[in-house]
Design a protein around this motif. Structure first.
Motif, mmCIF file in Angstrom:
data_model
loop_
_atom_site.group_PDB
_atom_site.id
_atom_site.type_symbol
_atom_site.label_atom_id
_atom_site.label_comp_id
_atom_site.label_asym_id
_atom_site.label_seq_id
_atom_site.Cartn_x
_atom_site.Cartn_y
_atom_site.Cartn_z
ATOM 1 N N ALA A 17 74.710 43.486 4.565
ATOM 2 C CA ALA A 17 73.767 42.401 4.826
ATOM 3 C C ALA A 17 73.299 42.418 6.279
ATOM 4 O O ALA A 17 72.122 42.166 6.569
ATOM 5 C CB ALA A 17 74.417 41.062 4.487
ATOM 6 N N GLU A 18 74.215 42.719 7.200
ATOM 7 C CA GLU A 18 73.858 42.801 8.618
ATOM 8 C C GLU A 18 72.944 44.000 8.905
ATOM 9 O O GLU A 18 72.159 43.982 9.849
ATOM 10 C CB GLU A 18 75.131 42.925 9.464
ATOM 11 C CG GLU A 18 76.139 41.806 9.295
ATOM 12 C CD GLU A 18 75.728 40.537 10.024
ATOM 13 O OE1 GLU A 18 74.848 40.631 10.905
ATOM 14 O OE2 GLU A 18 76.274 39.464 9.708
ATOM 15 N N LEU A 19 73.044 45.033 8.063
ATOM 16 C CA LEU A 19 72.319 46.277 8.300
ATOM 17 C C LEU A 19 70.967 46.331 7.595
ATOM 18 O O LEU A 19 70.288 47.360 7.653
ATOM 19 C CB LEU A 19 73.182 47.468 7.850
ATOM 20 C CG LEU A 19 74.455 47.696 8.662
ATOM 21 C CD1 LEU A 19 75.402 48.635 7.917
ATOM 22 C CD2 LEU A 19 74.120 48.254 10.041
ATOM 23 N N GLY A 20 70.564 45.254 6.938
ATOM 24 C CA GLY A 20 69.227 45.201 6.370
ATOM 25 C C GLY A 20 69.122 45.411 4.877
ATOM 26 O O GLY A 20 68.009 45.538 4.348
ATOM 27 N N VAL A 21 70.244 45.431 4.157
ATOM 28 C CA VAL A 21 70.182 45.501 2.691
ATOM 29 C C VAL A 21 69.647 44.164 2.178
ATOM 30 O O VAL A 21 70.110 43.097 2.580
ATOM 31 C CB VAL A 21 71.574 45.804 2.098
ATOM 32 C CG1 VAL A 21 71.587 45.554 0.595
ATOM 33 C CG2 VAL A 21 71.953 47.241 2.392
ATOM 34 N N ASP A 22 68.658 44.213 1.307
ATOM 35 C CA ASP A 22 67.979 43.007 0.833
ATOM 36 C C ASP A 22 68.674 42.335 -0.342
ATOM 37 O O ASP A 22 68.592 41.120 -0.506
ATOM 38 C CB ASP A 22 66.545 43.367 0.396
ATOM 39 C CG ASP A 22 65.730 43.959 1.524
ATOM 40 O OD1 ASP A 22 65.062 43.190 2.235
ATOM 41 O OD2 ASP A 22 65.769 45.192 1.690
#
Length: 492
Positions: A223-228
């Protein structure tokens, strides 16, 4: 902090992982579908051709009816189908015309979201399957990056494949599919940025199993790394070899400051329903798993591992289990590092077993492995070891399988069946034993309602009814008093 959306996998992958794909019938799905509609999931991982076959084989239920009714009950939540290219229900390859018909009927019956999964990452097969999904009218198509750990599956490998998927007009988004739960938080911190850099703005999802306890932690980093989008399961259908718990993942995401637009009350109702169902039906609940570092080496999931142990036990060779597991690692490398997702774990473990108990390695080879070497399952990620390939294909049986009849065109297949069949029934009869489809047709429409508590009572009464000498049944519990007496006894 990001807005994170949620896909629920309880009805298909959770059921498959923990309940052998036989734990939920149509009535049980129909009962909870309207509540799942209210939760706010962006999609439901609903079916696959394997699950459709299990509905016929196990429950004698029409999987097309299951799909249609569920879509009617939750029209605003896309139902997802995961497809593996040119096969449907059976592992035999089908003609592209047949597959196009199957995909057309899936869309017509309510599927709105397709996952393109090729365990070999055969780019040509991926793009062709995505094109067929789009031709069928699918609104959303997801390309699967099937995660594994090997000498060749590095970040650059997945980033390159993601870039090719992103360039396709027939693939709308991409997801990392981690069927063995191997993705660590540490690896996610390099893998996810590498993939996102090649997606040209297309969304990225993550689907990771809890097999060795890593997924709940990896999800927070993702989630922090940009997974939607994160994929989860509800109540007893989460954890174990399934996916992370919906309630826990959502709570943890919010604790970290992310926004998750989910109706918590409806979610609790869904989890409670599955909990009550599991208790009444005797289904196991998934439990958090301990970390097992050896799994990263052999990557053999629990079901296949237990089968291997049983086979050795039947041969009175239990003491050679560790040898077989070591041989699994060697065989997988020699075969070009197939990703350990069905049917490849079964192939690799079977060959490892043959190699350990035989007089010579590869002196005995199963037909499925010969078909693999012939390219019937696609191209391996890296070439098969030349010496091993020669051992496999120099066998007389390989020459026989090389000339197997190809799949018939759709027009020729139809000639084998009554012209009065609907497309849906034709597809089932073309891929399943006739007696199983006959039993489905004989049973008729599925029940529409299911109550866990009532189901338990009905089972009890049915069992008591099979005991003719029982003169009286008295049941009392909070909110219920039941007193049944034999009419014959009362007359006496």
């Amino acid at each position: 902090m990001a807005d994170i959306r949620i896909v629920d996998v309880s009805l298909r992958d959770g059921n498959q992982s923990l309940w052998g794909a036989v734990g939920l019938n149509s009535a049980q799905i129909f009962q909870i579908a309207p509540v799942m509609e209210r939760v706010g999931f962006c999609a439901l991982d609903f079916s696959s051709s394997t699950h459709m076959g299990m509905a016929v084989r196990t429950d004698h239920e029409d999987p097309w009816e299951r799909l249609r009714v569920t879509h009617q009950l939750m029209p605003n939540t896309p139902l997802q189908f995961i497809g593996t290219g040119l096969r449907f229900i059976s592992w035999e390859s089908q003609h592209p015309e047949f597959m196009q018909l199957a995909y057309d009927r899936l869309v017509a019956n309510g599927i709105g979201r397709f996952v393109v999964l090729d365990p070999m990452h055969d780019e040509q097969a991926i793009m062709e399957t995505a094109r067929m999904f789009r031709q069928a009218g699918c609104k959303e198509i997801i390309g699967a990056l099937v995660y594994t750990v090997s000498a060749v599956h590095d970040d650059a490998y997945y980033a390159d494949l993601a870039g090719k998927m992103a360039a396709s007009p027939n693939i709308d988004r991409v997801y990392i599919k981690d069927p063995s739960g191997l993705l660590t938080p540490h690896r996610a911190r390099t893998l996810i940025p590498a993939i996102r850099a090649r997606l040209a703005g297309k969304a990225l999802e993550l689907h990771s199993h809890c097999t060795i306890g890593l997924a709940p932690l990896t999800y927070m980093d993702a989630a922090e790394l940009g997974v939607d989008v994160l994929q989860v399961a509800c109540g007893p259908l989460a954890n174990g070899s399934s996916l992370p718990s919906a309630e826990r993942v959502i709570a943890n995401l919010r604790e970290l400051g992310h926004k998750v637009d989910i109706d918590d009350r409806a979610l609790r109702q869904v989890c409670d329903y599955f909990t009550r169902l599991a208790k009444v039906e005797g289904r196991p609940a998934g439990k958090p798993q301990d970390y097992d570092a050896s799994f990263l080496r052999h990557q053999v999931a629990g079901g296949v591992m237990s089968t291997t142990r049983r086979q050795l036990s039947e041969l009175h060779l239990e003491h050679r289990f560790d040898e077989v597991m070591a041989e699994v690692t060697r065989v997988r490398a020699e075969l070009g590092y197939p990703i350990m997702v069905t049917p490849f774990p079964q192939m690799v473990c079977t060959q490892a077993l043959y190699n350990v108990i035989g007089d010579e390695r590869y002196s005995n080879v199963a037909d499925q492995l010969i078909r693999y070497a012939l390219g019937r399952f696609g191209r391996p990620t890296t070439p098969i070891d030349p010496d091993v390939l020669d051992r496999i294909l120099s066998r007389p049986r390989a020459a026989e399988l090389m000339h197997e009849a190809e799949a018939l065109p759709l027009k020729e297949m139809r000639k084998k069946f009554s012209p009065k069949l609907s497309d849906e029934e034709f597809i089932l009869r073309a891929t399943m034993p006739a007696d199983q489809v006959d039993a489905m047709c004989k049973k008729g429409a599925s029940k529409r309602h299911y109550n866990p508590e009532a189901a338990g009572l009905v089972k009890l009464l049915k069992a008591l009814g099979e005991r003719p000498r029982q003169s009286r049944v008295f049941i009392q519990q909070p909110g219920l008093t039941l007193d049944i007496r034999s009419a014959a006894k009362e007359a006496n």
